[in-house]
Write an enzyme that holds these catalytic residues in place. Structure first.
Site, PDB file in Angstrom:
ATOM      1  N   GLY A  19       0.799  -1.292   0.056  1.00  0.00           N
ATOM      2  CA  GLY A  19      -0.152   0.048   0.077  1.00  0.00           C
ATOM      3  C   GLY A  19       0.753   1.214  -0.001  1.00  0.00           C
ATOM      4  N   ARG A  72     -15.480 -14.998 -10.113  1.00  0.00           N
ATOM      5  CA  ARG A  72     -15.166 -13.676  -9.929  1.00  0.00           C
ATOM      6  C   ARG A  72     -16.278 -12.824  -9.885  1.00  0.00           C
ATOM      7  NH1 ARG A  72     -10.131 -12.808 -10.959  1.00  0.00           N
ATOM      8  NH2 ARG A  72      -8.795 -14.737 -11.933  1.00  0.00           N
ATOM      9  N   ARG A  98      -6.019  -8.540  -8.803  1.00  0.00           N
ATOM     10  CA  ARG A  98      -6.803  -9.584  -9.023  1.00  0.00           C
ATOM     11  C   ARG A  98      -7.705  -8.741 -10.370  1.00  0.00           C
ATOM     12  NH1 ARG A  98      -8.952 -13.911  -7.620  1.00  0.00           N
ATOM     13  NH2 ARG A  98     -11.269 -14.166  -8.160  1.00  0.00           N
ATOM     14  N   HIS A 116       0.481   1.614 -12.961  1.00  0.00           N
ATOM     15  CA  HIS A 116       1.378   0.331 -13.643  1.00  0.00           C
ATOM     16  C   HIS A 116       2.830   0.782 -13.582  1.00  0.00           C
ATOM     17  CE1 HIS A 116       2.086  -3.137 -15.858  1.00  0.00           C
ATOM     18  NE2 HIS A 116       2.923  -2.542 -16.766  1.00  0.00           N
ATOM     19  N   ASP A 152      -4.121  -3.491 -18.418  1.00  0.00           N
ATOM     20  CA  ASP A 152      -3.011  -2.478 -18.734  1.00  0.00           C
ATOM     21  C   ASP A 152      -3.148  -1.984 -20.064  1.00  0.00           C
ATOM     22  OD1 ASP A 152      -1.954  -2.803 -16.304  1.00  0.00           O
ATOM     23  OD2 ASP A 152      -0.649  -4.767 -17.022  1.00  0.00           O
TER      24      ASP A 152
END
Ligand code: GRF
Length: 221
Positions: A19, A72, A98, A116, A152
């Site tokens: 985090g 999911r 996830r 990212h 991404d």
């Protein structure tokens, strides 16, 4: 997502681990002139260190353990319900490891952003610093982008670049990139909250973008 002065944009941060990006957003939002407030932190992993860090900063933080859900879709439904209960406007993925369903990402399209650790569209996926070193790139970096169903790939909001040194390891390069992640994530969230990052035809146009005539050249000539 501009908000009236009386109501700051309500932001949820989704994490899975330590985090540090989450903390950069929490620290930015602690300033009264920042346009967002962090209303909740949610981790899919109960053991995530970031949960305790958020709680220490007086941010409500909880786990929604993905292992407790059959698939999911049911996990994402629980996540969506938690976000709805908190009247969340914007979701920030910060080391959230996830995959989300297309239904969830479509519902939150334009309202969910991710950081990212590479200059997209290069080095999507995992182990970006190792792969950058293997590829021999001289400039590496990080990207904040809107989230789409494909990982991404979403419209790019902001990037920062760093030089790659000959003797870099994945750890040393990763640390240089991470320092920039902590700069651009709060800055990009500010743009989104102020309604200054507009998605147009798969790209992001930034209102009032001051172009700085400066290049990062590596190695230094
Ligand atoms: C960061 O490098 C981020 O770019 C990536 O996962 C890492 C999370 O680190 N998506 P932290 O949990 O924010 O410290």
């Amino acid at each position: 997502m501009s908000s009236p002065a009386s109501r700051r944009t309500r932001v949820a941060i989704l994490i899975s681990g330590r985090g540090s990006n989450m903390m950069s957003l929490i620290e930015a939002a602690a300033h009264p002139d920042y346009p967002a407030e962090i209303v909740t932190v949610i981790s899919n992993r109960p053991e995530a260190h970031g949960l305790a860090r958020a709680q220490a900063a007086n941010i409500p933080a909880r786990a929604i353990d993905h292992k407790a859900y059959a698939d999911r879709a049911s996990f994402d439904a629980a996540l969506d319900a938690a976000l709805g209960a908190e009247k969340v406007d914007i979701v920030c993925l910060a080391g959230f490891m996830r995959l989300l369903t297309p239904e969830f990402t479509q519902k939150w399209f334009g309202r969910m952003i991710n950081i990212h650790p590479a200059l997209l569209p290069s080095f999507k996926g995992l182990h970006t610093h190792e792969r950058a070193l293997e590829a021999g790139v001289k400039i590496h970096g990080c990207t904040v982008h809107f989230v789409t169903p494909e990982m991404d790939v979403g419209p790019i909001i902001m990037q920062a670049a760093v030089p790659v040194a000959d003797d870099d390891t994945p750890d040393s390069l990763g640390a240089r990139v991470l320092a920039q992640e902590h700069v651009i994530y709060p800055a990009a969230l500010r743009l989104v909250c102020e309604g200054r990052a507009r998605i147009e035809g798969g790209r992001v146009a930034i209102d009032e973008f001051g172009l700085v005539n400066r290049a990062l050249v590596a190695p230094h000539a």
